[in-house]
Motif scaffolding. Sequence first.
Motif, PDB file in Angstrom:
ATOM      1  N   TRP A 251      31.850  36.453  25.647  1.00 16.85           N
ATOM      2  CA  TRP A 251      33.177  37.165  26.238  1.00 16.85           C
ATOM      3  C   TRP A 251      33.671  38.134  26.955  1.00 16.85           C
ATOM      4  O   TRP A 251      35.051  38.259  27.344  1.00 16.85           O
ATOM      5  CB  TRP A 251      33.383  38.465  24.479  1.00 16.85           C
ATOM      6  CG  TRP A 251      33.572  37.080  23.348  1.00 16.85           C
ATOM      7  CD1 TRP A 251      32.414  37.174  22.763  1.00 16.85           C
ATOM      8  CD2 TRP A 251      34.607  36.340  22.590  1.00 16.85           C
ATOM      9  NE1 TRP A 251      32.260  36.374  21.468  1.00 16.85           N
ATOM     10  CE2 TRP A 251      33.975  35.435  21.778  1.00 16.85           C
ATOM     11  CE3 TRP A 251      35.651  36.001  22.790  1.00 16.85           C
ATOM     12  CZ2 TRP A 251      34.429  35.181  20.293  1.00 16.85           C
ATOM     13  CZ3 TRP A 251      36.545  35.481  22.383  1.00 16.85           C
ATOM     14  CH2 TRP A 251      35.895  34.498  21.454  1.00 16.85           C
ATOM     15  N   GLN A 254      35.647  36.312  29.392  1.00 13.58           N
ATOM     16  CA  GLN A 254      36.447  35.868  29.207  1.00 13.58           C
ATOM     17  C   GLN A 254      37.757  36.891  29.416  1.00 13.58           C
ATOM     18  O   GLN A 254      38.726  37.278  29.609  1.00 13.58           O
ATOM     19  CB  GLN A 254      37.437  35.348  26.874  1.00 13.58           C
ATOM     20  CG  GLN A 254      35.945  34.024  27.439  1.00 13.58           C
ATOM     21  CD  GLN A 254      36.434  32.937  28.096  1.00 13.58           C
ATOM     22  OE1 GLN A 254      37.922  33.088  28.810  1.00 13.58           O
ATOM     23  NE2 GLN A 254      35.683  31.808  28.638  1.00 13.58           N
ATOM     24  N   PHE A 255      37.662  38.097  28.418  1.00 15.05           N
ATOM     25  CA  PHE A 255      38.401  39.418  29.043  1.00 15.05           C
ATOM     26  C   PHE A 255      38.571  39.892  30.523  1.00 15.05           C
ATOM     27  O   PHE A 255      39.995  39.870  30.542  1.00 15.05           O
ATOM     28  CB  PHE A 255      37.497  40.439  28.142  1.00 15.05           C
ATOM     29  CG  PHE A 255      37.598  39.951  26.530  1.00 15.05           C
ATOM     30  CD1 PHE A 255      39.418  40.058  25.973  1.00 15.05           C
ATOM     31  CD2 PHE A 255      36.041  40.403  26.586  1.00 15.05           C
ATOM     32  CE1 PHE A 255      39.125  40.371  25.093  1.00 15.05           C
ATOM     33  CE2 PHE A 255      36.109  40.315  24.514  1.00 15.05           C
ATOM     34  CZ  PHE A 255      37.723  40.565  23.967  1.00 15.05           C
ATOM     35  N   GLN A 258      41.192  37.327  31.681  1.00 17.55           N
ATOM     36  CA  GLN A 258      42.238  37.733  30.910  1.00 17.55           C
ATOM     37  C   GLN A 258      43.175  38.580  31.852  1.00 17.55           C
ATOM     38  O   GLN A 258      44.677  38.438  31.462  1.00 17.55           O
ATOM     39  CB  GLN A 258      42.435  37.363  29.141  1.00 17.55           C
ATOM     40  CG  GLN A 258      41.556  36.313  28.390  1.00 17.55           C
ATOM     41  CD  GLN A 258      42.692  35.107  29.202  1.00 17.55           C
ATOM     42  OE1 GLN A 258      44.121  34.814  29.087  1.00 17.55           O
ATOM     43  NE2 GLN A 258      42.200  34.019  28.895  1.00 17.55           N
ATOM     44  N   PHE A 259      42.489  39.650  31.782  1.00 21.03           N
ATOM     45  CA  PHE A 259      43.109  41.236  31.882  1.00 21.03           C
ATOM     46  C   PHE A 259      43.168  41.330  33.352  1.00 21.03           C
ATOM     47  O   PHE A 259      43.221  42.269  33.655  1.00 21.03           O
ATOM     48  CB  PHE A 259      42.059  42.080  31.500  1.00 21.03           C
ATOM     49  CG  PHE A 259      42.753  42.306  29.817  1.00 21.03           C
ATOM     50  CD1 PHE A 259      44.187  42.545  29.702  1.00 21.03           C
ATOM     51  CD2 PHE A 259      41.118  41.504  28.458  1.00 21.03           C
ATOM     52  CE1 PHE A 259      43.887  41.970  28.166  1.00 21.03           C
ATOM     53  CE2 PHE A 259      41.741  41.483  27.807  1.00 21.03           C
ATOM     54  CZ  PHE A 259      43.037  41.814  26.933  1.00 21.03           C
TER      55      PHE A 259
END
Length: 399
Positions: A251, A254-255, A258-259
Motif C-alpha cells: 500500500w 500505491q500511495f 497516487q500522491f
Amino acid sequence: MMNAVNNRLDGHLAKIVVYAAFLLTLVFAFNLQSHSPENTDFVGYWAAAKLFVNGQNPYDSTLLMNLEKNVGALFTAPMMVWNPPIIFAMLWPLGTLEFETANNLWTLINVFLIFISLACTRTLFVQNNPAIFVSWLMVLCFQPLHQVFRLGQLSLMLVAAFLVAVTCITKNKRFLGGVLFSILLIKPHLVFLVFLSLLFDAYRTKDLKILSGVLFGLIALFAVVFIQSPQIISQWLNISGGVVDWKSATWVTQFRLQFAVPGKMISWPLYVVPLVGTGVFLLLEKYTWKFAVKFKPTTSLIERLQIALLLSIIFSPYGWFFDFVLLLPIQVYCATQAISFEDRTVRLSLLLSLILINLLTEVVGLYFSFHHQFFWYPTVLGLLYFVTRHFLQKFSTNH
C-alpha cells in the motif's frame, strides 16, 4: 479394539498423505525452478555468499557483477543482497559450492522448509487427516510460493523459523522460540509487529525468556558473521542506493504513486502506513492508551503473533509478491479451520475464496508484469482470515 485399529489405520493414512505430498512438492518445486537460474534472485545470494566466504565485500556491486556475469547472468545491473549481515550466517554454505550445485541444493532446502512448516502447522492447527490433505493442497496452489521457487528466494526460511518458533512456545520452550524468532530479522520490515507483540507479551507475563532468546540468537548470528568478516557492518551501511524507492507490492507504493509530484516520489507513506498498521494491531487487540498500566490482551499469544505477522505484511514499507509466502500459515490456518465447519456453504465459500485469490494473481500477471500490482493480496487474505476467525467463534459458541 476396533477404535485402536481405526486409529492405527488413520495414523498410517496420515503418513502416506504426508510422504506422497512431500514427493509431489519435490517434483513441483524442481519443475518451477527457473531453467535460467543465473538470471534469478538466487544468483545474487550465491555471488554474495561466494564473496563473503572469500573474505571480500558481499555488498560490492562491481564484485557481484563480475561473479554473476561469469556464470552467464544477463543483468545490466548486479543482483544485490540488501538484507542485514546476519543473512550470511544462513547463506555461508552456498559460497563453498559451484553455482549449479548450489542452486539445486537451494531448491531442495526450500522443499524441506515446506515440509517442516507443514509439520508445525499440523501440530498447531490440523486435527484430522482431511485437514492434512487440504493443508498440502493450499500450499501447492499458493502463488507466492511459486514465485519463491521461480526466483530462488529465501522467504521460506522465515516461514519455517516463524512456525517452528511458535511451536516451541506452545511446548513451553520459550527461549528456543525466541532464538528462532531472531532469524526473522533477516527481513525486519516484514515482521515489525511480531516483535512488538513479543515485547507486550514480555511486559504482561513478566517473562523475558522469549526476548532473551531473540537477543541471544541475534548476537550469535552476528558473531558467526563477524568471525569471517569484521567489516561487514560498515560494508552494509555503505551500500549506495536502496530498495525503499522501488515499486513494490505494498500500500505504501500505491500511495506514493497516487500522491507523487512530477519528478519526485513522496516519502511520508513510508512512515505513516506502518504507523497505521501499528494502530490497527493495537485496536484489534483492544489495547487502550493505559496499556502501560493495565495490559489485557483478548487472545492467546499464538493468535496475536498470527495477527501481528499478517498486519506487518499488509502495512510493510516495502515488500514483493514472493515475500507474501510469509502468509502461508494464514492460508493454511484458514483452510484447515474451514473444513471443520459443519455449515457446508461457509466451508466451501472459504475454500473456494482461498483458491480464487491465488488464481486471480495468475490473471493479473498476464496483464501486468510488475509485482507492485499485487499490493491487494495480503489485505484480501487478511479479510478471509478474520472471516474464518468469526465463523470459528460463532460455531464454537453454538456448540
